[in-house]
Write a protein that holds these residues in place. Structure first.
Motif, PDB file in Angstrom:
ATOM      1  N   ASP A 130     -61.596 -52.258  -1.912  1.00 55.34           N
ATOM      2  CA  ASP A 130     -62.222 -53.112  -2.910  1.00 55.34           C
ATOM      3  C   ASP A 130     -61.324 -54.270  -3.336  1.00 55.34           C
ATOM      4  O   ASP A 130     -61.799 -55.338  -3.720  1.00 55.34           O
ATOM      5  N   GLN A 131     -60.013 -54.066  -3.269  1.00 58.95           N
ATOM      6  CA  GLN A 131     -59.096 -55.127  -3.673  1.00 58.95           C
ATOM      7  C   GLN A 131     -59.256 -56.361  -2.782  1.00 58.95           C
ATOM      8  O   GLN A 131     -59.127 -57.500  -3.247  1.00 58.95           O
ATOM      9  N   ALA A 132     -59.558 -56.135  -1.507  1.00 54.11           N
ATOM     10  CA  ALA A 132     -59.745 -57.264  -0.598  1.00 54.11           C
ATOM     11  C   ALA A 132     -60.963 -58.075  -1.001  1.00 54.11           C
ATOM     12  O   ALA A 132     -60.955 -59.304  -0.949  1.00 54.11           O
ATOM     13  N   PHE A 133     -62.040 -57.405  -1.403  1.00 53.46           N
ATOM     14  CA  PHE A 133     -63.245 -58.108  -1.838  1.00 53.46           C
ATOM     15  C   PHE A 133     -62.986 -58.872  -3.129  1.00 53.46           C
ATOM     16  O   PHE A 133     -63.380 -60.032  -3.266  1.00 53.46           O
ATOM     17  N   GLU A 134     -62.302 -58.253  -4.060  1.00 52.52           N
ATOM     18  CA  GLU A 134     -61.958 -58.946  -5.312  1.00 52.52           C
ATOM     19  C   GLU A 134     -61.105 -60.180  -5.036  1.00 52.52           C
ATOM     20  O   GLU A 134     -61.326 -61.243  -5.616  1.00 52.52           O
ATOM     21  N   ALA A 135     -60.130 -60.030  -4.160  1.00 57.97           N
ATOM     22  CA  ALA A 135     -59.261 -61.163  -3.837  1.00 57.97           C
ATOM     23  C   ALA A 135     -60.061 -62.296  -3.208  1.00 57.97           C
ATOM     24  O   ALA A 135     -59.801 -63.481  -3.462  1.00 57.97           O
ATOM     25  N   LEU A 136     -61.034 -61.944  -2.368  1.00 55.64           N
ATOM     26  CA  LEU A 136     -61.879 -62.970  -1.751  1.00 55.64           C
ATOM     27  C   LEU A 136     -62.669 -63.720  -2.812  1.00 55.64           C
ATOM     28  O   LEU A 136     -62.773 -64.957  -2.767  1.00 55.64           O
ATOM     29  N   LEU A 137     -63.222 -63.015  -3.787  1.00 53.63           N
ATOM     30  CA  LEU A 137     -63.968 -63.669  -4.858  1.00 53.63           C
ATOM     31  C   LEU A 137     -63.068 -64.603  -5.662  1.00 53.63           C
ATOM     32  O   LEU A 137     -63.467 -65.725  -6.005  1.00 53.63           O
ATOM     33  N   ARG A 138     -61.858 -64.165  -5.964  1.00 54.36           N
ATOM     34  CA  ARG A 138     -60.942 -64.990  -6.750  1.00 54.36           C
ATOM     35  C   ARG A 138     -60.530 -66.254  -6.001  1.00 54.36           C
ATOM     36  O   ARG A 138     -60.208 -67.269  -6.618  1.00 54.36           O
ATOM     37  N   SER A 139     -60.540 -66.193  -4.681  1.00 58.36           N
ATOM     38  CA  SER A 139     -60.040 -67.321  -3.891  1.00 58.36           C
ATOM     39  C   SER A 139     -61.070 -68.432  -3.713  1.00 58.36           C
ATOM     40  O   SER A 139     -60.758 -69.472  -3.141  1.00 58.36           O
ATOM     41  N   ARG A 158     -71.003 -62.423  -9.236  1.00 60.76           N
ATOM     42  CA  ARG A 158     -71.410 -63.691  -9.839  1.00 60.76           C
ATOM     43  C   ARG A 158     -70.164 -64.462 -10.241  1.00 60.76           C
ATOM     44  O   ARG A 158     -69.213 -63.897 -10.792  1.00 60.76           O
ATOM     45  N   ASP A 159     -70.151 -65.763  -9.988  1.00 60.62           N
ATOM     46  CA  ASP A 159     -68.942 -66.561 -10.216  1.00 60.62           C
ATOM     47  C   ASP A 159     -68.569 -66.588 -11.694  1.00 60.62           C
ATOM     48  O   ASP A 159     -69.394 -66.341 -12.575  1.00 60.62           O
ATOM     49  N   PRO A 160     -67.297 -66.919 -12.006  1.00 58.77           N
ATOM     50  CA  PRO A 160     -66.838 -66.899 -13.397  1.00 58.77           C
ATOM     51  C   PRO A 160     -67.540 -67.897 -14.313  1.00 58.77           C
ATOM     52  O   PRO A 160     -67.487 -67.746 -15.536  1.00 58.77           O
ATOM     53  N   HIS A 161     -68.178 -68.915 -13.747  1.00 56.25           N
ATOM     54  CA  HIS A 161     -68.910 -69.871 -14.577  1.00 56.25           C
ATOM     55  C   HIS A 161     -70.314 -69.375 -14.908  1.00 56.25           C
ATOM     56  O   HIS A 161     -70.956 -69.874 -15.822  1.00 56.25           O
ATOM     57  N   GLY A 162     -70.808 -68.423 -14.141  1.00 58.02           N
ATOM     58  CA  GLY A 162     -72.164 -67.937 -14.349  1.00 58.02           C
ATOM     59  C   GLY A 162     -73.210 -68.977 -14.029  1.00 58.02           C
ATOM     60  O   GLY A 162     -74.288 -69.003 -14.626  1.00 58.02           O
ATOM     61  N   TRP A 200     -68.275 -58.235 -10.675  1.00 57.58           N
ATOM     62  CA  TRP A 200     -68.900 -57.713  -9.479  1.00 57.58           C
ATOM     63  C   TRP A 200     -69.119 -56.210  -9.659  1.00 57.58           C
ATOM     64  O   TRP A 200     -68.549 -55.592 -10.574  1.00 57.58           O
ATOM     65  N   ALA A 201     -69.961 -55.641  -8.809  1.00 54.43           N
ATOM     66  CA  ALA A 201     -70.223 -54.211  -8.909  1.00 54.43           C
ATOM     67  C   ALA A 201     -70.556 -53.660  -7.533  1.00 54.43           C
ATOM     68  O   ALA A 201     -71.140 -54.343  -6.694  1.00 54.43           O
ATOM     69  N   SER A 202     -70.156 -52.408  -7.300  1.00 54.11           N
ATOM     70  CA  SER A 202     -70.619 -51.638  -6.156  1.00 54.11           C
ATOM     71  C   SER A 202     -71.817 -50.834  -6.647  1.00 54.11           C
ATOM     72  O   SER A 202     -71.694 -50.035  -7.585  1.00 54.11           O
ATOM     73  N   PRO A 209     -74.983 -49.239 -12.780  1.00 54.51           N
ATOM     74  CA  PRO A 209     -73.921 -50.118 -12.274  1.00 54.51           C
ATOM     75  C   PRO A 209     -72.760 -50.240 -13.251  1.00 54.51           C
ATOM     76  O   PRO A 209     -72.960 -50.252 -14.466  1.00 54.51           O
ATOM     77  N   GLU A 210     -71.557 -50.302 -12.712  1.00 55.83           N
ATOM     78  CA  GLU A 210     -70.348 -50.536 -13.511  1.00 55.83           C
ATOM     79  C   GLU A 210     -69.763 -51.867 -13.073  1.00 55.83           C
ATOM     80  O   GLU A 210     -69.280 -52.007 -11.945  1.00 55.83           O
ATOM     81  N   PHE A 211     -69.804 -52.861 -13.953  1.00 60.08           N
ATOM     82  CA  PHE A 211     -69.361 -54.212 -13.624  1.00 60.08           C
ATOM     83  C   PHE A 211     -67.852 -54.335 -13.836  1.00 60.08           C
ATOM     84  O   PHE A 211     -67.323 -53.922 -14.863  1.00 60.08           O
ATOM     85  N   ARG A 212     -67.208 -54.924 -12.832  1.00 62.01           N
ATOM     86  CA  ARG A 212     -65.751 -55.101 -12.894  1.00 62.01           C
ATOM     87  C   ARG A 212     -65.417 -56.592 -12.899  1.00 62.01           C
ATOM     88  O   ARG A 212     -65.965 -57.355 -12.098  1.00 62.01           O
ATOM     89  N   SER A 213     -64.500 -56.962 -13.743  1.00 61.37           N
ATOM     90  CA  SER A 213     -64.125 -58.367 -13.860  1.00 61.37           C
ATOM     91  C   SER A 213     -63.182 -58.759 -12.724  1.00 61.37           C
ATOM     92  O   SER A 213     -62.282 -58.003 -12.358  1.00 61.37           O
ATOM     93  N   PHE A 214     -63.408 -59.949 -12.159  1.00 65.46           N
ATOM     94  CA  PHE A 214     -62.473 -60.474 -11.155  1.00 65.46           C
ATOM     95  C   PHE A 214     -61.933 -61.844 -11.544  1.00 65.46           C
ATOM     96  O   PHE A 214     -61.120 -62.425 -10.836  1.00 65.46           O
ATOM     97  N   GLY A 215     -62.372 -62.371 -12.670  1.00 71.15           N
ATOM     98  CA  GLY A 215     -61.882 -63.675 -13.105  1.00 71.15           C
ATOM     99  C   GLY A 215     -62.282 -63.946 -14.534  1.00 71.15           C
ATOM    100  O   GLY A 215     -63.295 -63.434 -15.017  1.00 71.15           O
TER     101      GLY A 215
END
Length: 443
Positions: A130-139, A158-162, A200-202, A209-215
């Motif tokens: 999952d860390q790879a997916f989070e890193a991709l979103l942040r990039s 969903r992007d940090p700007h929504g 994001w969420a799996s 669903p449990e939403f996790r922050s990536f940014g």
């Protein structure tokens, strides 16, 4: 705006899934595709660049356990071939990607931004964490609501700007994701929730669903979703979109009243704003212009075809219009072709005076987040005084909603109003780099 729909699990709502997907198909789509993966390992991938009204989802969807990801394409980058139609599907149907919005990354005309992100997603799959997916979103910056199947998981982000909307709902034995609440309501979802910006969420049918922050959330929701793109039956911020548009019309009436005999909505997108406008002023509303139900939207039609499409798009009630002072109310003016055509037809029918009120500020700048607002040079409205603009459209008056009135009516803490103000919710240097590459979309 692209339409995204994803279903994971098994449910008795299978017959309703195709109806739900069709609810997302009326926003100027130039392609449709889906990928259906069953728990038994069967895979069906279908894409077409000229979508028909009958989309032909397999009858087994919803009746056996599996994953469906469907996507209506609205193109702003890439070519117009079937190869640009989503979802993109990798080897052995993993990963699968559907994207709404636009990444701020360099693209060529033959490759969309979504394709380039998909290539990165394929690399991400090799790491299987999952860390790879989070890193991709942040990039990646820009606008993205995405749904993907990756390493045996249904992921949504969903992007940090929504900037673009994305919602999730639940059925007994299934979980469903959509870019609009209407599709979730059609299949009977409960517990409908908006995926928060920068999360994001799996997604698993067996649990909420449990939403996790990536940014860090930097809310900048696109005002144009309220004004035009989102279906009027959908909800944004828990409020029906038609109600938001009523509020825009009422605010417009307070700012720019008019002396007219009747208020005439420009069909169909101006109807809700016109109702709010007419009610605020206590004026009668008359559907004296009707839309041909078989005509296509002209918002993203190219210049060569737009004029002929507009001419076939409307029917007029001459008895209701002749000799009257008419005020047209529309949601927006981008290229101005519709407003020019309607003014000419109303004069031909003997209308005494033609006024226009627009329930959005002046569109003066391009969009870089997934809506085909063209080069600044192609936009019809400039910062000219109201009298000059009215004369250019041969109108007795032409007025627009103010930017402050937009914020007041929508009551959002932060909105992206870049197409009105040139102030975007991302780093200015990234916008300028993309502005230099901005070309009119092919569609």
């Amino acid at each position: 705006m692209c339409g995204i729909f994803a279903y994971y699990g098994v449910t008795t709502a299978g017959s309703k899934i195709e109806d739900a997907i069709n609810r997302l198909s009326h926003r100027g789509s130039v392609g449709f595709g889906y990928c259906w993966l069953t728990a038994k390992g069967r895979s069906i991938h279908h894409r077409e660049s000229d979508p028909a009204s009958k989309i032909g989802i397999p009858s087994t969807v919803g009746e056996e356990e599996g994953v469906l990801i469907a996507h209506w394409r609205y193109g702003t980058t890439g070519d117009s071939t079937v190869g640009s139609v989503q979802p993109f599907v990798g080897r052995n149907s993993d990963p699968v990607l559907a994207h709404n919005g636009q990444f701020l990354i360099p693209v060529r005309q033959d490759h969309s931004d979504s394709e380039l992100f998909f290539h990165d997603l394929c690399k991400c799959r090799l790491r299987r964490d999952d860390q790879a997916f989070e890193a991709l979103l942040r990039s990646h910056d820009g606008a993205f609501s995405i749904v993907c199947w990756l390493n045996g998981q249904l992921l949504a982000a969903r992007d940090p700007h929504g900037l673009r909307p994305l919602f999730v709902g639940r059925l007994p034995g299934a979980i469903v994701v959509s870019s609009e609440t209407t599709a979730l309501e059609v299949v009977g979802c409960s517990d409908i929730a908006e995926i928060p910006a920068g999360h994001w969420a799996s997604l698993d049918p067996a649990r909420p669903p449990e939403f996790r922050s990536f940014g860090q959330s930097k809310i900048g929701f696109c005002a144009f979703e309220h004004i035009y793109f989102h279906s009027r039956e959908g909800k944004l911020g828990g409020v029906p979109v038609w109600s938001w548009r009523n509020r825009l019309g009422a605010q417009l009436a307070r700012e720019k009243p008019v002396n007219a005999d009747i208020i005439v909505p420009v069909p169909d997108s101006g109807r809700d704003a016109a109702e709010g406008f007419a009610k605020e002023l206590g004026l009668p509303i008359n559907d004296a212009i009707r839309r041909n139900p078989l005509s296509a939207r002209t918002f993203i039609a190219n210049e060569a075809s737009r004029s002929s499409k507009i001419a076939c798009k409307y029917c007029f009630d001459e008895d209701a219009l002749a000799g009257r002072n008419v005020c047209l109310v529309d949601d927006s003016v981008v290229r101005g072709a519709t407003l020019r055509f309607l003014e000419g037809e109303l004069r031909r029918l003997g209308v005494k005076a033609v006024h226009a009120r627009i329930a959005a500020p002046k569109f003066r700048y391009p969009c870089f987040f997934g809506i085909d607002i063209p080069n600044k040079a192609d936009l019809a409205v400039t910062e000219e005084p109201a009298e000059t603009l009215s004369a250019r459209f041969n109108l007795d008056s032409l007025e627009f909603l103010s930017v402050s009135g937009l914020h007041l009516a929508l009551d959002f803490s932060r909105l992206c109003t870049g197409c009105f103000t040139s102030r975007y919710p991302v780093d200015d240097s990234k916008i300028r780099r993309n502005e230099a590459r901005k070309e009119p979309a092919y569609a």
